[in-house]
Write a protein that holds these residues in place. Structure first.
Motif, mmCIF file in Angstrom:
data_model
loop_
_atom_site.group_PDB
_atom_site.id
_atom_site.type_symbol
_atom_site.label_atom_id
_atom_site.label_comp_id
_atom_site.label_asym_id
_atom_site.label_seq_id
_atom_site.Cartn_x
_atom_site.Cartn_y
_atom_site.Cartn_z
ATOM 1 N N SER A 241 52.857 62.214 46.412
ATOM 2 C CA SER A 241 52.458 63.099 45.327
ATOM 3 C C SER A 241 53.640 63.482 44.453
ATOM 4 C CB SER A 241 51.851 64.379 45.909
ATOM 5 O OG SER A 241 52.870 65.154 46.522
ATOM 6 N N ARG A 242 53.311 63.940 43.247
ATOM 7 C CA ARG A 242 54.342 64.412 42.334
ATOM 8 C C ARG A 242 55.097 65.602 42.922
ATOM 9 N NH1 ARG A 242 52.981 64.791 35.960
ATOM 10 N NH2 ARG A 242 54.911 65.700 35.177
ATOM 11 N N GLY A 243 54.355 66.517 43.525
ATOM 12 C CA GLY A 243 54.998 67.680 44.119
ATOM 13 C C GLY A 243 55.964 67.288 45.222
ATOM 14 N N GLY A 244 55.516 66.379 46.074
ATOM 15 C CA GLY A 244 56.373 65.940 47.175
ATOM 16 C C GLY A 244 57.609 65.220 46.672
ATOM 17 N N GLY A 245 57.411 64.336 45.719
ATOM 18 C CA GLY A 245 58.538 63.590 45.189
ATOM 19 C C GLY A 245 59.543 64.483 44.498
ATOM 20 N N LEU A 246 59.039 65.439 43.703
ATOM 21 C CA LEU A 246 59.961 66.335 43.007
ATOM 22 C C LEU A 246 60.721 67.213 43.980
ATOM 23 C CD1 LEU A 246 57.828 67.416 39.897
ATOM 24 C CD2 LEU A 246 59.684 65.730 40.031
ATOM 25 N N ALA A 247 60.050 67.633 45.053
ATOM 26 C CA ALA A 247 60.734 68.465 46.053
ATOM 27 C C ALA A 247 61.871 67.687 46.705
ATOM 28 C CB ALA A 247 59.731 68.938 47.106
ATOM 29 N N LEU A 248 61.606 66.429 47.049
ATOM 30 C CA LEU A 248 62.671 65.616 47.649
ATOM 31 C C LEU A 248 63.809 65.384 46.661
ATOM 32 C CD1 LEU A 248 60.904 62.825 49.729
ATOM 33 C CD2 LEU A 248 61.967 64.941 50.522
ATOM 34 N N ALA A 249 63.461 65.104 45.417
ATOM 35 C CA ALA A 249 64.509 64.865 44.415
ATOM 36 C C ALA A 249 65.363 66.114 44.236
ATOM 37 C CB ALA A 249 63.880 64.435 43.089
ATOM 38 N N ALA A 250 64.735 67.278 44.257
ATOM 39 C CA ALA A 250 65.499 68.521 44.105
ATOM 40 C C ALA A 250 66.422 68.739 45.299
ATOM 41 C CB ALA A 250 64.538 69.712 43.941
ATOM 42 N N LEU A 251 65.917 68.478 46.507
ATOM 43 C CA LEU A 251 66.768 68.596 47.701
ATOM 44 C C LEU A 251 67.954 67.643 47.605
ATOM 45 C CD1 LEU A 251 64.162 68.647 50.619
ATOM 46 C CD2 LEU A 251 65.835 70.442 50.095
ATOM 47 N N ALA A 252 67.690 66.427 47.166
ATOM 48 C CA ALA A 252 68.753 65.420 47.104
ATOM 49 C C ALA A 252 69.800 65.787 46.066
ATOM 50 C CB ALA A 252 68.154 64.050 46.788
ATOM 51 N N ALA A 253 69.345 66.359 44.940
ATOM 52 C CA ALA A 253 70.286 66.715 43.871
ATOM 53 C C ALA A 253 71.120 67.936 44.249
ATOM 54 C CB ALA A 253 69.529 66.976 42.572
ATOM 55 N N ALA A 254 70.589 68.763 45.159
ATOM 56 C CA ALA A 254 71.292 69.984 45.545
ATOM 57 C C ALA A 254 72.261 69.773 46.703
ATOM 58 C CB ALA A 254 70.278 71.066 45.914
ATOM 59 N N ARG A 255 72.313 68.582 47.275
ATOM 60 C CA ARG A 255 73.260 68.316 48.350
ATOM 61 C C ARG A 255 74.687 68.414 47.831
ATOM 62 N NH1 ARG A 255 71.882 63.445 52.131
ATOM 63 N NH2 ARG A 255 74.029 62.960 51.535
ATOM 64 N N PRO A 256 75.636 68.741 48.727
ATOM 65 C CA PRO A 256 77.043 68.669 48.298
ATOM 66 C C PRO A 256 77.359 67.292 47.721
ATOM 67 C CG PRO A 256 76.875 69.731 50.445
ATOM 68 C CD PRO A 256 75.491 69.238 50.105
ATOM 69 N N GLU A 257 76.848 66.257 48.346
ATOM 70 C CA GLU A 257 76.942 64.904 47.789
ATOM 71 C C GLU A 257 75.522 64.474 47.407
ATOM 72 O OE1 GLU A 257 77.822 61.884 50.642
ATOM 73 O OE2 GLU A 257 77.777 60.289 49.150
ATOM 74 N N PRO A 258 75.168 64.545 46.132
ATOM 75 C CA PRO A 258 73.807 64.148 45.736
ATOM 76 C C PRO A 258 73.568 62.675 46.046
ATOM 77 C CG PRO A 258 74.946 65.318 43.950
ATOM 78 C CD PRO A 258 75.970 64.998 44.994
ATOM 79 N N ILE A 259 72.318 62.339 46.306
ATOM 80 C CA ILE A 259 71.966 60.946 46.583
ATOM 81 C C ILE A 259 70.775 60.539 45.725
ATOM 82 C CG2 ILE A 259 72.851 60.851 48.946
ATOM 83 C CD1 ILE A 259 69.943 61.315 49.903
ATOM 84 N N PRO A 260 70.621 59.245 45.487
ATOM 85 C CA PRO A 260 69.451 58.791 44.736
ATOM 86 C C PRO A 260 68.166 58.918 45.549
ATOM 87 C CG PRO A 260 70.885 56.918 45.317
ATOM 88 C CD PRO A 260 71.580 58.156 45.765
ATOM 89 N N VAL A 261 67.124 59.351 44.876
ATOM 90 C CA VAL A 261 65.787 59.372 45.469
ATOM 91 C C VAL A 261 64.890 58.481 44.613
ATOM 92 C CG1 VAL A 261 63.726 60.763 45.897
ATOM 93 C CG2 VAL A 261 65.981 61.652 46.497
ATOM 94 N N TYR A 262 64.267 57.514 45.261
ATOM 95 C CA TYR A 262 63.315 56.652 44.572
ATOM 96 C C TYR A 262 61.926 57.110 44.959
ATOM 97 C CZ TYR A 262 67.527 53.899 43.952
ATOM 98 O OH TYR A 262 68.792 53.499 43.624
ATOM 99 N N ALA A 263 61.371 57.991 44.144
ATOM 100 C CA ALA A 263 60.052 58.544 44.437
ATOM 101 C C ALA A 263 59.044 57.949 43.469
ATOM 102 C CB ALA A 263 60.077 60.066 44.310
ATOM 103 N N GLU A 264 58.026 57.346 44.028
ATOM 104 C CA GLU A 264 56.928 56.817 43.218
ATOM 105 C C GLU A 264 55.819 57.835 43.340
ATOM 106 O OE1 GLU A 264 53.495 55.457 43.027
ATOM 107 O OE2 GLU A 264 53.994 53.653 44.179
ATOM 108 N N MET A 265 55.444 58.480 42.222
ATOM 109 C CA MET A 265 54.758 59.755 42.327
ATOM 110 C C MET A 265 53.390 59.858 41.674
ATOM 111 S SD MET A 265 57.933 62.405 41.753
ATOM 112 C CE MET A 265 58.436 61.771 40.157
#
Lengths: 526, 526
Positions: A241-265
């Motif tokens: 879902s869009r909500g799930g994908g955006l939540a993961l992307a936000a978590l990934a961007a907020a890491r001390p070392e951000p990582i890419p998230v490939y979310a198909e939403m």
């Protein structure tokens, strides 16, 4: 094999955890045995530790070994036999033919990636030869290859319990790239997941790879969050879902070392019925449209949720044909009670929206979790006035947007969000309008198809299953097809390195056998 | 040409804006004429509008036309003649030979991208032929190309007023990809920027391209923020501080439609002096190290800010040699008073840190904005205990970390953040230790070099000027070299499209003349 519901990490099998759940057969509402244990933070931690430990050994595997491993996974999945098909049917409500086809696709994409690994284009090898006499400055010997990012977190999707799940496209492409994988399996099909996970683990063992190369965990949202936050995880793949994908992307961007998230939403996959095509075959289009709309109970990422056409009697004929076809649609069970509930809510929201009219309905379902098919119509001006009409309703519901003229069709198109697909139904007489739309469609989508239906995604080299936000979180990539491997790679340059320190693929003796670029010129082996 | 300080957007020239500023010659502190106007939100809005309008026409240019445009920019920059060199020297404090060399590099990378555009590998063309008789399902005709993302925002860097600025690598690679560019010029060299901006605009006019293909703006941080927030901007390139890059990345991620940000931010470029190399040539290494450290007043992204070696008399000899060499270093002016102030603050922080000893200093500078060279030494245990010791000090300061043994050297390496480069000085006798380090170094950096110095980045096909976070915000890419074009592209698949709707490069008659993949097999023209 008997399902255990255990958590297995490396060589440890953890039984009898407190928090556990059972799968549900969505077609009957029955609970399925056994109970499955949820992984907590300690298990995530341990799985990531093992994945990180496995990384260097796994990424160092020769292309032939890694390809053989992918093929071994395919074999082990087939060796599960009919038990896998039966469990997947029971957990998903999907029919046997569909699951068998999906198994073929899953095995096929593992084998495709084996071929990709062997061919070596993914390494993107580049050599710039030293120019010691260049003035004013000498040029060093420069060699480049792509290396895997590191351990990857994969989130299984609900709607393809095999092809987008434990050993689906994300896992296959990450493993092909040389990344260990930690899967968070989708709780809609835990038994299917356990069986496939055991198949992958058997292939890991058979190929003598480190046990941390692959781990399957089940868990709550917090388990997934812990996985994406773990510093050893270097990328994530997600379909949902869009909500799930955006939540993961936000978590990934907020890491001390951000990582890419490939979310198909999220995608509503607009279908354009051009005037010439409507004039030629409105009736056939209506029937075929309903076939695509209701396939798999409408639970495809590429489901045609939006139809655009010029208002007029030809469009009315299409709607009449679709209405008749939809009236015959006896709905299958949706994947989970939650997905069915969300579908009903989405459908009700449309029915309560004064800007749309419901023009057709499918049959009432017999049994639980049946999503009744629905077709709505609105005017382009209304569609533009209410952004909610462009939201995905996951299931067999679609919205026809009536445009007054070509200008309005283009205007609606410009306002669309990013899509996985757009479809054109056209005749040669529609070429002028189609040419006008093409640049807008390219800017909005990952795949443009003509005179077909978006459901059904070929696993091949030229496929793109991606698209601009919010279709995916990263429109520079695809999650289906051989190009998907590139998501998990990054370039490294080696300057003046002695041969004994160079990666094997970049040594003078290996280069002639691999595709590479030499001083800007492409070279192919043989 | 006479500098005007005007804002120019499309065909409009806006003079006499209220907010304006003047450049400073950092070598003298003198203010340089004229005053330059800052763009506000209205100008950002207008530039983005024009860029969006230009996008379809610009991206549709044939490869040959786009290549000719890039070459025209190079010609127009050279046609600026000595006035450009003089202004760049005055605004940057950098010596003439350096600026002339940088101009050559800037022109060279525009011409490299012209060649890249012509060669066509960037299109990544793929064709899977239709299989109408395949069972159980026919396969469609699938064709893939890469298309540009859309208008790109480029943030000029302070430290390369030509090569990483208005028409630098980010601009060249974005234009090569087919993306219009809106540059926010660095305020350290507004006159240089105006001259190069006029050169690009002249090339745009000469080639008959839409005026919105390129716009240069100057402004405050809010101007840059407005640019990254604009919905028509689809990617951003940045070279600068970690704080600046992270701020842009956060803005981009918070947009309704997030966009990729390629920020090259922070790297201390560890240099490993292996035991064999130290034993063979500690003295020469010390001298050469100081040459790299002080090049361009230490203001290279690849400046060697960290040295790792085993403690012992050979390392002492290196330090003694470096100390002597640094004592002769008469500092040039740094780029701006702000950069000089930040350098002094970083140096003072190290001097006040009880875990490090200052072992060497350069000469006191004659004149303003001179950053005195400095060399510090610490023990590996202290380095591991204080994360601040791994922070970049932008300028001619470096820190030697003394490791007790190889294990400690590996342990320190594992704790390092992502780097643009790592350098190994080694002899054949060092191969075992180097092999042990290699997997860690690959995981930490974008470029590994042997027996050289990281300053100096070749613009070629195999170069990687990138690396894991925080060296860049996206380690999957490079900002220097031909691979940089890939940052601004995304794949689109065309399924069963009639030939007249297919992009020209994907038609049957064009494919034999372009590199492409046909059913998974690479094909080269000719």
């Amino acid at each position: 094999m008997a399902l255990t519901g255990d958590i297995v990490i490396g060589t440890e099998r953890l039984s009898g955890r407190a928090a556990s759940f059972k799968a549900v057969d969505p077609a009957t509402g029955d609970t399925l045995e056994p109970a499955f244990a949820f992984a907590g933070e300690a298990e995530v931690e341990r799985a990531c530790e093992l994945a990180a430990e496995a990384f260097d050994a796994y990424r160092d595997t020769a292309p032939e070994s890694r390809a053989a491993f992918l093929e071994a996974i395919a074999e082990e999945i087939l060796a599960l036999g009919d038990a896998l098909v039966e469990r997947a049917c029971a957990e998903s409500g999907l029919p046997r033919a569909r699951i068998e086809g999906e198994r073929g696709r899953t095995v096929g994409q593992l084998r495709l990636f084996a071929a990709v690994v062997r061919a070596g284009h993914w390494l993107d090898l580049r050599v710039d030869t030293a120019l010691p006499d260049r003035k004013p400055l000498a040029r060093s010997d420069l060699r480049q290859r792509h290396i895997p990012l590191g351990p990857v977190a994969v989130f299984g999707a609900s709607n393809f319990p095999l092809a987008f799940s434990v050993a689906g496209g994300d896992t296959a492409s990450a493993l092909a790239a040389g990344c260990p994988v930690v899967v968070k399996g989708h709780p809609a099909h835990p038994g299917t997941g356990e069986m496939v996970g055991e198949a992958v683990r058997a292939a890991v063992a058979r190929c003598g790879l480190p046990a941390g190369t692959f781990t399957l965990l089940l868990g709550a949202n917090e388990t997934g969050a812990a996985l994406v936050r773990d510093p050893r995880i270097k990328a994530a793949g997600f379909t949902g879902s869009r909500g799930g994908g955006l939540a993961l992307a936000a978590l990934a961007a907020a890491r001390p070392e951000p990582i890419p998230v490939y979310a198909e939403m999220s995608s509503i996959n607009p279908v354009y019925l051009m005037p010439g095509a409507l004039a030629a075959r409105a009736d056939a289009l209506g029937k075929a449209f309903v076939g695509s709309l209701t396939m798999g109970a409408g639970q495809f990422c590429t489901n045609p949720g939006l139809v655009l056409a010029l208002a007029g009697p030809e469009l009315d004929a299409f709607v009449a044909s679709a209405t008749a076809a939809l009236a015959d649609y006896a709905p299958a069970a949706m994947l989970t009670p939650g997905i069915h509930g969300a579908y009903e809510a989405g459908r009700k929201a449309l029915e309560g929206n004064g800007r749309v009219r419901r023009v057709a309905e499918g049959k009432v379902g017999e049994g639980v979790n049946r999503g009744r098919g629905a077709l709505f119509v609105t005017e382009a001006a209304d569609f533009l006035a209410d952004a909610s009409l462009a939201h995905e309703v996951f299931g067999a519901s679609s919205l026809v947007v009536r445009c007054r003229d070509a200008d309005e069709m283009v205007a609606v198109t410009r306002r669309l969000e990013g899509q996985l697909t757009v479809t054109l139904h056209l005749e040669p007489s529609d070429a002028a309008l189609a040419r006008r739309l093409m640049p807008v469609l390219e800017a909005k989508s990952g795949r443009i198809l003509a005179n077909g239906w978006p459901t059904g995604v070929e696993v091949s080299h030229a496929m793109v299953h991606g698209g601009p936000f919010p279709a995916t979180s990263d429109g520079r990539s695809t999650s289906v097809g051989s190009l998907a491997i590139r998501r998990f790679l990054r370039p490294v340059c080696y300057q003046d390195l002695p041969a004994e320190l160079l990666p094997a693929v970049l040594r003078d003796d290996a280069l002639p056998g691999l595709p590479h670029m030499l001083d800007g010129a492409a070279k192919l082996p043989g």
